[in-house]
Enzyme design. Structure first.
Site, PDB file in Angstrom:
ATOM      1  N   LYS A  13      -2.915 -70.122  -7.646  1.00 38.81           N
ATOM      2  CA  LYS A  13      -3.646 -71.165  -6.910  1.00 38.81           C
ATOM      3  C   LYS A  13      -3.633 -72.486  -7.669  1.00 38.81           C
ATOM      4  CE  LYS A  13      -7.726 -69.121  -6.824  1.00 38.81           C
ATOM      5  NZ  LYS A  13      -7.464 -67.892  -7.605  1.00 38.81           N
ATOM      6  N   ARG A  88     -15.883 -68.418  -3.484  1.00 35.86           N
ATOM      7  CA  ARG A  88     -15.481 -67.084  -3.935  1.00 35.86           C
ATOM      8  C   ARG A  88     -16.401 -66.014  -3.369  1.00 35.86           C
ATOM      9  NH1 ARG A  88     -12.744 -68.978  -9.142  1.00 35.86           N
ATOM     10  NH2 ARG A  88     -11.771 -67.168 -10.053  1.00 35.86           N
ATOM     11  N   ARG A 123      -0.469 -64.877 -19.740  1.00 34.10           N
ATOM     12  CA  ARG A 123      -0.792 -66.308 -19.616  1.00 34.10           C
ATOM     13  C   ARG A 123      -1.332 -66.860 -20.925  1.00 34.10           C
ATOM     14  NH1 ARG A 123      -4.571 -68.405 -14.769  1.00 34.10           N
ATOM     15  NH2 ARG A 123      -6.247 -67.265 -15.808  1.00 34.10           N
ATOM     16  N   ARG A 156      -6.931 -67.076 -22.840  1.00 32.09           N
ATOM     17  CA  ARG A 156      -8.312 -67.152 -22.353  1.00 32.09           C
ATOM     18  C   ARG A 156      -8.981 -65.815 -22.591  1.00 32.09           C
ATOM     19  NH1 ARG A 156      -8.164 -69.717 -16.314  1.00 32.09           N
ATOM     20  NH2 ARG A 156      -9.738 -68.102 -16.049  1.00 32.09           N
ATOM     21  N   ARG A 167     -12.154 -58.712 -13.181  1.00 33.02           N
ATOM     22  CA  ARG A 167     -11.958 -59.873 -12.292  1.00 33.02           C
ATOM     23  C   ARG A 167     -11.291 -59.458 -10.981  1.00 33.02           C
ATOM     24  NH1 ARG A 167      -8.761 -63.923 -15.824  1.00 33.02           N
ATOM     25  NH2 ARG A 167      -9.151 -65.482 -14.220  1.00 33.02           N
TER      26      ARG A 167
HETATM   27  P1  AMP Z   1     -10.887 -69.400 -12.615  1.00 31.25           P
HETATM   28  O1  AMP Z   1     -10.386 -70.338 -13.651  1.00 31.25           O
HETATM   29  O2  AMP Z   1     -10.867 -69.983 -11.238  1.00 31.25           O
HETATM   30  O3  AMP Z   1     -10.199 -68.052 -12.659  1.00 31.25           O
HETATM   31  O4  AMP Z   1     -12.436 -69.131 -12.935  1.00 31.25           O
HETATM   32  C1  AMP Z   1     -12.822 -68.563 -14.159  1.00 31.25           C
HETATM   33  C2  AMP Z   1     -14.226 -68.002 -14.065  1.00 31.25           C
HETATM   34  O5  AMP Z   1     -15.143 -69.049 -13.726  1.00 31.25           O
HETATM   35  C3  AMP Z   1     -14.445 -66.934 -13.015  1.00 31.25           C
HETATM   36  O6  AMP Z   1     -14.048 -65.644 -13.430  1.00 31.25           O
HETATM   37  C4  AMP Z   1     -15.958 -67.044 -12.811  1.00 31.25           C
HETATM   38  O7  AMP Z   1     -16.669 -66.462 -13.897  1.00 31.25           O
HETATM   39  C5  AMP Z   1     -16.182 -68.554 -12.885  1.00 31.25           C
HETATM   40  N1  AMP Z   1     -16.021 -69.178 -11.537  1.00 31.25           N
HETATM   41  C6  AMP Z   1     -15.110 -70.104 -11.159  1.00 31.25           C
HETATM   42  N2  AMP Z   1     -15.263 -70.443  -9.878  1.00 31.25           N
HETATM   43  C7  AMP Z   1     -16.314 -69.699  -9.419  1.00 31.25           C
HETATM   44  C8  AMP Z   1     -16.954 -69.574  -8.157  1.00 31.25           C
HETATM   45  N3  AMP Z   1     -16.570 -70.273  -7.075  1.00 31.25           N
HETATM   46  N4  AMP Z   1     -18.011 -68.711  -8.070  1.00 31.25           N
HETATM   47  C9  AMP Z   1     -18.436 -68.009  -9.123  1.00 31.25           C
HETATM   48  N5  AMP Z   1     -17.858 -68.060 -10.332  1.00 31.25           N
HETATM   49  C10 AMP Z   1     -16.805 -68.898 -10.496  1.00 31.25           C
END
Ligand code: AMP
Length: 210
Positions: A13, A88, A123, A156, A167
């Site tokens: 994404k 989400r 990654r 990460r 996740r």
């Molecule tokens: P990402 O970089 O998009 O994979 O987000 C990393 C982490 O940030 C996720 O695993 C969640 O812990 C938190 N996070 C990001 N976006 C959201 C969201 N819309 N709702 C809840 N947690 C989020």
């Protein structure tokens, strides 16, 4: 154009959001990036989010809804935006509806779980600028060093094997139902994630023009 990019973590994404953002000249907004920046600068919100993020859980809805409310109120969102990683949960999607935001399209990038695991575990991200690389598929010119800013590449915390499984489970349980939510509204476009980024991009851009 107001867009949402849906898909499992690691489906690509972020990469597609960056490409569309240049193509349409609208901002790409990643809640994950906003939270990581808050964490790096030690804000209260960042510290609150840390334990959820590190364990692969979702940050509570009210926290991310506030982040998005503030971000979408900024001037650069007037002509549209791409949301990467928000909503989400169904509650987040409903909050977006309540804000009176009319989403044009939701593009769901589909990648099988096995592929996701392989992608996320390989990654590496730049600790300075956040640019993303992969040990097999997108190697930096110099091992361990960012091509863009020469920062050190790191894994990460949430890309470690146990957290990846968590996740993915969270994705299937809480985020995947959004497909049905947007399909009912006639907004859902499915893109099969390809091996090559350029091939996924072709499909994504086609989904914007259908
Ligand atoms: P990402 O970089 O998009 O994979 O987000 C990393 C982490 O940030 C996720 O695993 C969640 O812990 C938190 N996070 C990001 N976006 C959201 C969201 N819309 N709702 C809840 N947690 C989020």
């Amino acid at each position: 154009m107001k867009l949402i990019l849906l898909g499992a973590p690691g489906a690509g994404k972020g990469t597609q959001a960056e490409i569309i953002c240049q193509h349409l000249n609208i901002p790409a907004i990643s809640t994950g990036n906003i939270i990581r920046e808050a964490l790096n600068s030690g804000t209260e919100m960042g510290l609150k989010a840390k334990s959820y993020m590190d364990s692969g859980k979702l940050v509570p809805d009210e926290v991310v809804i506030n982040i998005i409310k503030e971000r979408l109120a900024q001037d650069d969102c007037k002509n549209g935006f791409i949301l990467d990683g928000f909503p989400r949960t169904i509650a987040q999607a409903e909050a977006l509806d309540r804000m009176g935001i009319e989403i044009d399209r939701v593009i769901d990038i589909e990648v099988p779980d096995e592929k996701i695991t392989e992608r996320l575990s390989g990654r590496r991200v730049c600790g300075e600028c956040g640019a993303s690389y992969h040990l097999l598929y997108k190697k930096p010119q110099v091992e361990g060093v960012c091509d863009k800013c020469r920062g050190a590449l790191v894994q990460r915390k949430d890309d470690q094997p146990q957290t990846i499984l968590e996740r993915l489970a969270v994705y299937h349980d809480q985020t995947e139902p959004l497909k049905g939510y947007y399909e009912k509204k006639g907004k859902l476009f499915i893109v099969e994630g390809q091996e090559e980024v350029a091939d996924t991009t072709k499909l994504t851009l086609a989904a914007l023009e259908d």
